[in-house]
Design an enzyme around this catalytic site. Structure first.
Site: not given
Ligand code: NAD
Length: 488
Positions: A258, A240, A292, A236
């Site tokens: 991403e 990010g 995504c 997300s």
């Molecule tokens: P998220 O951001 O909640 O979690 C993603 C990852 O980040 C997980 O492994 C989580 O444990 C980790 N994380 C959480 N907080 C963190 C921190 N403070 N420091 C380091 N790591 C941390 O996302 P999600 O809910 O798992 O996935 C959905 C999101 O991903 C949506 O926004 C979607 O659009 C995006 N996404 C983007 C792409 C792309 O290629 N652009 C592809 C797939 C998903």
């Protein structure tokens, strides 16, 4: 022979230095199967500081040790062996992963497997093509430029694409001589843990690929680590940004982000309507909208809007019949990943009821598991949350427009910029739109699509850096200039 039915309880250890090991940190958690909320796996470890430290140490040993002595062709051979192992081993792994992700296994034999195997084959051909540059000694110095690997890289992955994301980060990193520690999402760790030993079977030295599990706290340990040189993140926007900050605060590790999307599909009156319907419906319902690149904002030209909306509505309503058990190979659509995600989507949809006209769905589907009805809103208010924010569920919004200028403004009026689609038979207009749309990928007569050979990534807050194709290799190497003084 690989086993057909992998047992989740066999995947509750970290994969460090070529083997499964118990985490030093004793905290664990359990996960449910979102199809019925029964427990799918218990005792998933949460890697702590000592576990991350061990992973980094093994990664450094591999990077400076055996992996550094592999020739490019030896690396390619490992890639090719891995690709053939996937032929037999991948489907059971994707089935295992489905037990917590809820991703239908019907996607595995073609869509997911091709994506993953082709990724391995594609990068197998890049290991010996980091050719660098040479400049003559016109000023007394011969100049050489080498593309060098960054060293220990980490990947932090989202829940919705655990195994594909594993490969699309690992393969370009390894093709350029790096080593990688991967952390799958805490919601979907099983497939990544099961994939890791295949790298050892394929001949990659221990420590080149390692997998640690845990949630944000474990991810943060990677983002803050002083000896990890590159972090590739998919997830997300909010996470990010945290990762970018952690990287800046620690050692300025290179970061690729991403992130999310709110992807527009623009349908002009001269489009092939059947084609536009197929792509836009698939673009919001695949993985139940947890994509995504989901085509979540649809703009239809007024002259064909009634016809399009009637047919789109019919197909969204009919799609509930495709819901079912994601572990049944005949089922096309599955649940949300977990109760929290279902609740999040339901709440956004509920708030949307006063901000747009709800014409399909809007509620949970059934009373077992985490299924959300395919949902369609029309004519949202300009500032409606459902129109502005990523929902990450099977929820789309249709808005009408009259002119090309008007729709370009509407489509670009967002902080997201991942992908878009234009549906028209007028090639000049299609190319004009492809220049005007502020997204990293533009589909013409298609949407919600990625291609392995071409760069993929977001503009604006949808990310920085690119994956896929040759461009991904640049994200895992840095040029080094060597100046040779010819007068010495
Ligand atoms: P998220 O951001 O909640 O979690 C993603 C990852 O980040 C997980 O492994 C989580 O444990 C980790 N994380 C959480 N907080 C963190 C921190 N403070 N420091 C380091 N790591 C941390 O996302 P999600 O809910 O798992 O996935 C959905 C999101 O991903 C949506 O926004 C979607 O659009 C995006 N996404 C983007 C792409 C792309 O290629 N652009 C592809 C797939 C998903």
């Amino acid at each position: 022979m690989p086993r057909n039915d992998l047992d989740p309880k066999d995947y509750t250890k970290l994969f460090l230095n070529g083997q499964y090991v118990a985490a030093t940190n004793k905290e664990t958690y359990s996960l449910k199967n979102p199809k019925d909320n029964t427990i799918a796996v218990e005792n998933v470890p949460i890697a702590g500081p000592e576990d991350v430290e061990a992973a980094v140490k093994y990664a450094e040993e591999a990077f400076h040790g055996p992996w550094s002595r592999f020739t490019a062709m030896q690396r390619t051979e490992c890639f090719l062996r891995l690709a053939s192992l996937l032929d037999e081993e991948l489907l059971p792994i994707l089935t295992l992963d489905s037990k917590t992700s809820g991703i239908p296994v019907s996607l595995a034999p073609i869509r997911e497997k091709n994506y993953i195997k082709n990724c391995v084959l594609y990068y197998a051909g890049w290991t010996d093509k980091q050719k660098g540059d040479y400049f003559p000694a016109d000023d007394g110095f011969v100049k050489l430029v080498r593309h060098e690997p960054l060293g220990v890289c980490a990947a932090i992955n989202p829940f919705n694409s655990a195994v594909p994301c594993f490969f699309l980060k690992a393969m370009p990193a390894l093709a350029t001589g790096n080593v990688m520690i991967l952390k799958p999402s805490e919601k979907t760790p099983l497939g990544s843990l099961a994939v890791a030993p295949l790298f050892i079977k394929a001949g990659f030295p221990p420590g080149v690929i390692q997998v640690i599990t845990g949630a944000g706290s474990t991810g943060a340990l990677l983002a803050e680590h002083m000896r990890i040189r590159k972090l590739s993140f998919t997830g997300s926007v909010a996470t990010g940004k945290n990762i970018q900050v952690a990287a800046a605060r620690s050692n300025l590790k290179r970061v690729t982000l991403e992130l999310g999307g709110k992807s527009p599909a623009v349908i002009f009156e001269d489009a092939n309507i059947e084609n536009a319907l197929t792509w836009t419906i698939n673009g919001i319902l695949t993985r139940s909208g947890q994509l995504c690149v989901a085509a979540s904002r649809i703009y239809v030209q007024k002259s064909i809007a009634d016809q399009f909306i009637v047919e789109y509505t019919k197909r969204m309503k009919a799609a509930v019949n495709d819901y079912g058990d994601p572990q049944d190979p005949a089922v096309k659509l599955g649940p949300m990943v977990d109760e929290a995600q279902l609740e999040r989507v339901k709440q956004m949809v509920d708030r949307g009821r006063s901000e747009a006209e709800l014409v399909v769905g809007g509620d949970q589907h059934g009373d077992t598991g985490c299924y959300m009805q395919p949902t369609l809103f029309l004519n949202p208010k300009d500032d409606a949350e459902i129109y502005r924010n990523e929902i990450f569920g099977p929820v789309s919004i249709i808005k009408t427009f009259e002119t090309e200028e008007e729709v370009l403004k509407l489509a670009n009026d967002t902080e997201f910029g991942l992908v878009s689609g234009v549906f028209t038979r007028d090639i000049t207009r299609a190319l004009r739109m492809s220049s005007g749309l502020e997204t990293g990928v533009v589909g013409i007569n298609c949407v919600s699509i990625q291609n392995l050979q071409t760069p993929f990534g977001g503009k604006k807050q949808s990310g920085t850096g690119r994956e896929f194709g040759e461009y991904a290799l640049r994200m895992y190497t840095e040029p080094k200039t060597v100046l040779i003084n010819m007068a010495a």
